[in-house]
Design an enzyme around this catalytic site. Sequence first.
Site, PDB file in Angstrom:
ATOM      1  N   ASN A   1     109.936  19.555 -28.696  1.00 50.12           N
ATOM      2  CA  ASN A   1     110.067  18.771 -29.925  1.00 50.12           C
ATOM      3  C   ASN A   1     110.238  19.740 -31.093  1.00 50.12           C
ATOM      4  O   ASN A   1     109.273  20.365 -31.523  1.00 50.12           O
ATOM      5  CB  ASN A   1     108.809  17.901 -30.094  1.00 50.12           C
ATOM      6  CG  ASN A   1     108.840  17.096 -31.377  1.00 50.12           C
ATOM      7  OD1 ASN A   1     109.842  17.083 -32.095  1.00 50.12           O
ATOM      8  ND2 ASN A   1     107.748  16.407 -31.678  1.00 50.12           N
TER       9      ASN A   1
ATOM     10  N   LYS B   1     110.831  19.020 -34.070  1.00 50.18           N
ATOM     11  CA  LYS B   1     110.375  18.430 -35.341  1.00 50.18           C
ATOM     12  C   LYS B   1     111.426  18.690 -36.433  1.00 50.18           C
ATOM     13  O   LYS B   1     112.611  18.616 -36.141  1.00 50.18           O
ATOM     14  CB  LYS B   1     108.980  18.963 -35.692  1.00 50.18           C
ATOM     15  CG  LYS B   1     108.007  18.741 -34.520  1.00 50.18           C
ATOM     16  CD  LYS B   1     106.574  18.981 -34.857  1.00 50.18           C
ATOM     17  CE  LYS B   1     105.721  18.722 -33.615  1.00 50.18           C
ATOM     18  NZ  LYS B   1     104.306  18.811 -33.863  1.00 50.18           N
TER      19      LYS B   1
ATOM     20  N   HIS C   1     105.329   9.211 -31.961  1.00 53.39           N
ATOM     21  CA  HIS C   1     104.710  10.520 -32.196  1.00 53.39           C
ATOM     22  C   HIS C   1     103.680  10.373 -33.321  1.00 53.39           C
ATOM     23  O   HIS C   1     103.906   9.625 -34.280  1.00 53.39           O
ATOM     24  CB  HIS C   1     105.778  11.554 -32.575  1.00 53.39           C
ATOM     25  CG  HIS C   1     105.218  12.944 -32.548  1.00 53.39           C
ATOM     26  ND1 HIS C   1     104.450  13.437 -33.576  1.00 53.39           N
ATOM     27  CD2 HIS C   1     105.261  13.915 -31.606  1.00 53.39           C
ATOM     28  CE1 HIS C   1     104.057  14.666 -33.264  1.00 53.39           C
ATOM     29  NE2 HIS C   1     104.543  14.982 -32.073  1.00 53.39           N
TER      30      HIS C   1
ATOM     31  N   GLU D   1     102.999  12.114 -35.760  1.00 60.93           N
ATOM     32  CA  GLU D   1     103.498  12.401 -37.114  1.00 60.93           C
ATOM     33  C   GLU D   1     104.268  11.203 -37.675  1.00 60.93           C
ATOM     34  O   GLU D   1     104.288  10.993 -38.883  1.00 60.93           O
ATOM     35  CB  GLU D   1     104.348  13.686 -37.085  1.00 60.93           C
ATOM     36  CG  GLU D   1     103.429  14.902 -36.936  1.00 60.93           C
ATOM     37  CD  GLU D   1     104.011  16.073 -36.178  1.00 60.93           C
ATOM     38  OE1 GLU D   1     105.236  16.144 -36.004  1.00 60.93           O
ATOM     39  OE2 GLU D   1     103.212  16.932 -35.748  1.00 60.93           O
TER      40      GLU D   1
ATOM     41  N   GLU E   1      98.908  13.454 -26.688  1.00 62.58           N
ATOM     42  CA  GLU E   1      98.853  14.521 -27.691  1.00 62.58           C
ATOM     43  C   GLU E   1      97.662  14.276 -28.616  1.00 62.58           C
ATOM     44  O   GLU E   1      97.771  13.511 -29.590  1.00 62.58           O
ATOM     45  CB  GLU E   1     100.140  14.530 -28.517  1.00 62.58           C
ATOM     46  CG  GLU E   1     101.384  14.739 -27.681  1.00 62.58           C
ATOM     47  CD  GLU E   1     102.535  15.310 -28.506  1.00 62.58           C
ATOM     48  OE1 GLU E   1     102.934  16.439 -28.222  1.00 62.58           O
ATOM     49  OE2 GLU E   1     102.998  14.638 -29.440  1.00 62.58           O
TER      50      GLU E   1
ATOM     51  N   GLY F   1      99.596  21.595 -33.577  1.00 60.84           N
ATOM     52  CA  GLY F   1      99.906  22.567 -34.618  1.00 60.84           C
ATOM     53  C   GLY F   1      98.696  23.300 -35.158  1.00 60.84           C
ATOM     54  O   GLY F   1      98.777  23.964 -36.183  1.00 60.84           O
TER      55      GLY F   1
ATOM     56  N   SER G   1      99.551  22.414 -29.120  1.00 55.97           N
ATOM     57  CA  SER G   1      99.359  23.867 -29.059  1.00 55.97           C
ATOM     58  C   SER G   1      99.565  24.444 -27.658  1.00 55.97           C
ATOM     59  O   SER G   1      98.863  25.368 -27.248  1.00 55.97           O
ATOM     60  CB  SER G   1      97.981  24.253 -29.616  1.00 55.97           C
ATOM     61  OG  SER G   1      97.877  23.858 -30.973  1.00 55.97           O
TER      62      SER G   1
END
Length: 247
Positions: free
Chosen positions: A10, A12, A95, A97, A163, A169, A209
């Site tokens: 991904n 992003k 996702h 985000e 996730e 991150g 991560s």
Amino acid sequence: MTRRPLVGGNWKMHLLRADAEAYCERLRGESAALPADVALFPSAPLLALVARGLAGTPFACGGQDLHPEEKGAHTGDVSGPQLADAGCEWVLCGHSERRQDHGESDELIGRKAVAARRHGLKPLICIGETLDERRSGTTYEVLDRQLEAGLAGRPEPCAIAYEPIWAIGTGETATPEIAQEAHQHIRETLADLIGAEAAGSKRILYGGSVKPANAAELFSQPDIDGFLVGGASLDPEGFLAIIRSCG
Ligand code: 13P
């Protein structure tokens, strides 16, 4: 039950055309057989370029999001037919985000996954708890709710990505034990929702991560069937190392 591993990269909101071209060239030069299905998820302006750059290779391409409608007045959105037309095989749905930055609800994510299938795309449905939810002991409640809504009664085709938001991150990967426990729980919930056989063949990816240094140990867990990689997928060498750790 053997499940072929699946690894997603991904990107992003990273990389420009020249980076994407160089990345595709590196992957095209990779002649070793892959131990996993692999898909890259570039941002929308790079999709057609990456799909073209990877045509004829085992590397697939996917969108990071789609609108549940097939067309219309939805400025800034991308539709399933547009993703399919650009050469996508996969699309991320839900996702964290998107859930956090754009307030996407569980119900909307279910509609997106249904729309993806309608247009021949395989949804990779993302679920995961926040740190507060984990601390307050509601992780499984959250995962079950997100999973049931994301499947929207139609499980095929799709894959699931677990996730945990606190691991995205942050450099703080879930330990293999924590990840395995969550994956096992997700598979048990899947068995209730879609039956034991379908649950046994469903690929559940871990994301948060993941790096070349921790991928093999995570992958050794029985219910971890691959990865959804963010930061470490931006470097093709690191991404290939993660893919190889699924062998
Ligand atoms: P990182 O690998 O950068 O933690 O991102 C994980 C992720 O969100 C993949 O979708």
